[in-house]
Motif scaffolding. Structure first.
Motif, PDB file in Angstrom:
ATOM      1  N   ASN A   5      23.666  44.303  20.507  1.00 24.17           N
ATOM      2  CA  ASN A   5      22.885  44.022  19.308  1.00 24.17           C
ATOM      3  C   ASN A   5      23.793  43.691  18.148  1.00 24.17           C
ATOM      4  OD1 ASN A   5      21.173  46.139  20.965  1.00 24.17           O
ATOM      5  ND2 ASN A   5      19.745  44.953  19.718  1.00 24.17           N
ATOM      6  N   CYS A   6      23.303  42.868  17.239  1.00 26.39           N
ATOM      7  CA  CYS A   6      24.043  42.550  16.016  1.00 26.39           C
ATOM      8  C   CYS A   6      24.061  43.787  15.130  1.00 26.39           C
ATOM      9  CB  CYS A   6      23.378  41.386  15.293  1.00 26.39           C
ATOM     10  SG  CYS A   6      24.086  41.045  13.660  1.00 26.39           S
ATOM     11  N   GLY A  10      20.510  44.077  13.778  1.00 26.24           N
ATOM     12  CA  GLY A  10      19.914  44.715  14.937  1.00 26.24           C
ATOM     13  C   GLY A  10      19.375  43.754  15.967  1.00 26.24           C
ATOM     14  N   GLY A  11      19.456  42.444  15.684  1.00 25.27           N
ATOM     15  CA  GLY A  11      18.954  41.449  16.628  1.00 25.27           C
ATOM     16  C   GLY A  11      19.764  41.409  17.912  1.00 25.27           C
ATOM     17  N   ARG A  12      19.106  40.982  18.992  1.00 26.98           N
ATOM     18  CA  ARG A  12      19.762  40.905  20.286  1.00 26.98           C
ATOM     19  C   ARG A  12      20.774  39.774  20.298  1.00 26.98           C
ATOM     20  NH1 ARG A  12      19.981  44.712  24.336  1.00 26.98           N
ATOM     21  NH2 ARG A  12      20.378  43.722  26.344  1.00 26.98           N
ATOM     22  N   GLY A  18      30.693  36.067  21.509  1.00 31.15           N
ATOM     23  CA  GLY A  18      31.934  36.841  21.430  1.00 31.15           C
ATOM     24  C   GLY A  18      32.284  37.300  20.032  1.00 31.15           C
ATOM     25  N   THR A  19      31.437  36.986  19.057  1.00 29.30           N
ATOM     26  CA  THR A  19      31.754  37.318  17.663  1.00 29.30           C
ATOM     27  C   THR A  19      31.237  38.684  17.255  1.00 29.30           C
ATOM     28  OG1 THR A  19      29.713  36.370  16.770  1.00 29.30           O
ATOM     29  CG2 THR A  19      31.571  34.872  17.101  1.00 29.30           C
ATOM     30  N   GLY A  20      30.214  39.194  17.976  1.00 23.85           N
ATOM     31  CA  GLY A  20      29.607  40.461  17.574  1.00 23.85           C
ATOM     32  C   GLY A  20      28.606  40.303  16.454  1.00 23.85           C
ATOM     33  N   ARG A  21      28.277  39.070  16.062  1.00 24.05           N
ATOM     34  CA  ARG A  21      27.296  38.800  15.014  1.00 24.05           C
ATOM     35  C   ARG A  21      26.357  37.698  15.486  1.00 24.05           C
ATOM     36  NH1 ARG A  21      29.516  40.651  10.170  1.00 24.05           N
ATOM     37  NH2 ARG A  21      27.476  40.332   9.232  1.00 24.05           N
ATOM     38  N   CYS A  22      25.092  37.807  15.149  1.00 29.34           N
ATOM     39  CA  CYS A  22      24.156  36.749  15.492  1.00 29.34           C
ATOM     40  C   CYS A  22      24.365  35.552  14.572  1.00 29.34           C
ATOM     41  CB  CYS A  22      22.720  37.255  15.392  1.00 29.34           C
ATOM     42  SG  CYS A  22      22.202  37.692  13.723  1.00 29.34           S
TER      43      CYS A  22
END
Length: 478
Positions: A5-6, A10-12, A18-22
């Protein structure tokens, strides 16, 4: 919340993310290199952040802030956060890993930049944290927190019976503890001087120096006299130094002369040498380098075998600067070599406590000054001037704000001399803003003096605009 999750919304996350962020969160913070992001209230409940706040260590708070999972799988780089705070990456590293900062101005400013909730802090941040009145007419706008700190130091002095609240303290018998308190108060004033400049301090320190001068007439044991007189001399030296930094040159000369007499009366040759060094710095600022050399050489001759390595290095470094300014570059480099040799022999335990300010940054700053003078005659030395000043800036401790700003001014000059006008303007623009936060006429004078090294680049639009900014800054200080 899972690694899939971001951490921001909290988004999937997609499996190949690979960034860990949406993507929306990445888009929302593309400007993070220029300004801190807005973070939710829950950000400050993260355990490492709460622990650092409980320890009252802002450096550890910043490190926990950078490593917060809100920012993604990789921590924010030190270089990015340092840019927000107006310092270098190396300085931020030392702040994160060194002792806790106690300087209210920096604590307040950095907490505001990072938007730390006031209720989580151990100091006050708010609309009352800054004052609008200029200090000593040099255009600075020091925080009210600085004045509060000075009032606190004055209260400590009064409570110790060193300075009266409304008049001279009542005479009494002086003991060894009184002299220790006197020196402790001087150290507090010195720490504020390093960070804020002398314009804000001068009146307080001058009042303190005048008050303790009267203590010489109080009763005390004969064996205490040398220590008491030396403390009085140190107070006069600091009063002269803050007067110099505030541009009050006649007052500086008066305090230096009184301090010199007291130091000689106490038979404290190293302290007398420090006062003569301070006089030489004033003469250098006024471009009386022949007179500065005379003061420094007199200090050397009177020290004799009582000179410590730090005092020798201090004097030879200053002598090198005046020698280079007078055009004798070969001798200046020889003097710098002597200063470096003595610097390597310094044992802090054997040096006077008032020499604690002298560190590698101070030595490297003299190298930068000498190489800049050499570069003005031969451009081949300009790159060495840049390297020396950059190393000096990194070497200065985070509390020594004024020295760092003065060397940023030197870096700007050196970059003009190396034909890097765009970098020079970037540094110079930053320095102009930094100088507004300092109550130092000496810094302002050095900033305005940048015009002598930008001449051959003035045809460039960016340099011409910078020159106009300097002209406007000069007009604002008249």
């Amino acid at each position: 919340m899972t690694p899939a999750n971001c951490p921001r919304c909290g988004g999937r996350l997609a499996r190949d993310n690979g960034t860990g962020r949406c993507a929306p969160c990445q888009a929302a913070e593309r400007d993070r290199l220029s300004t801190p992001p807005g973070v939710p209230d829950s950000f400050w409940d993260h355990e490492p952040v709460r622990t650092a706040l409980a320890r009252r260590h802002l450096g550890q708070v910043i490190r926990a802030y950078r490593h917060h999972p809100y920012h993604g799988r990789s921590p924010l780089p030190q270089s990015v956060v340092a840019g927000w705070l107006g310092i270098t990456q190396a300085q931020l590293s030392r702040i994160e890993n060194g002792p806790a900062l106690v300087h209210l101005d920096r604590l307040t400013h950095w907490a505001t930049v990072l938007r730390i909730p006031p209720g989580s802090l151990w100091f006050s941040v708010g609309p009352d944290s800054s004052a609008s009145a200029p200090a000593d007419g040099i255009g600075a706008t020091p925080d009210l927190g600085r004045r509060t700190l000075l009032a606190g130091i004055a209260a400590v002095s009064a409570g110790a019976g060193l300075v009266g609240v409304a008049e001279q303290p009542r005479p009494r018998r002086i003991g060894s503890a009184d002299v220790s308190r006197l020196n402790a108060v001087l150290e507090l004033y010195r720490s504020v001087d390093y960070e804020c400049g002398g314009g804000l301090l001068y009146r307080e320190v001058a009042r303190f120096a005048e008050s303790v001068y009267g203590m010489l007439d109080w009763s005390h044991a004969p064996g205490l006299t040398p220590r008491l007189v030396a403390a009085v001399a140190a107070a006069r030296q600091l009063a002269g130094w803050t007067a110099l930094d505030a541009g009050r040159h006649a007052d500086a000369q008066r305090h230096f002369a009184a301090g010199e007499r007291a130091a000689m009366s106490a038979d404290d040759a190293p302290l007398a040498a420090l006062i003569r060094y301070s006089q030489a710095k004033q003469l250098q600022h006024l471009r009386h380098n022949h007179d500065a050399l005379a003061a420094l050489r007199l200090a050397h001759s009177e020290l004799g075998s009582r000179a410590t390595p730090a005092v020798r290095a201090l004097l030879w470094g200053a002598e090198a600067a005046s020698t280079a300014a007078l055009g004798d570059h070969r001798s200046a480099l020889t003097l710098l070599g002597r200063a470096s040799d003595q610097f390597e022999r310094i044992d802090p335990e054997r040096e006077p406590t008032w020499m604690a300010f002298y560190d590698r940054g101070e030595l490297l700053a003299q190298y930068g000054r000498v190489y800049r003078d050499m570069a003005r005659q031969a451009g081949t030395h300009a790159a060495q001037a840049v390297r020396s000043v950059e190393e000096a800036i990194v070497a200065f401790g985070p509390a020594n704000v004024r020295s760092m700003v003065l060397n940023e001014v030197g870096l700007c000059s050196a970059l003009f001399l190396t034909d890097e006008p765009e970098r020079a303007v970037a540094v110079g623009t930053r320095v102009i803003e930094q100088s507004r936060a300092l109550s130092s006429s000496r810094v302002v004078d050095r900033v305005l003096n940048l015009r002598r090294d930008l001449g051959r680049h003035r045809h460039l639009p960016v340099v011409a605009e910078f020159d106009r900014t300097l002209t406007a800054r000069a007009a604002a200080t008249v």
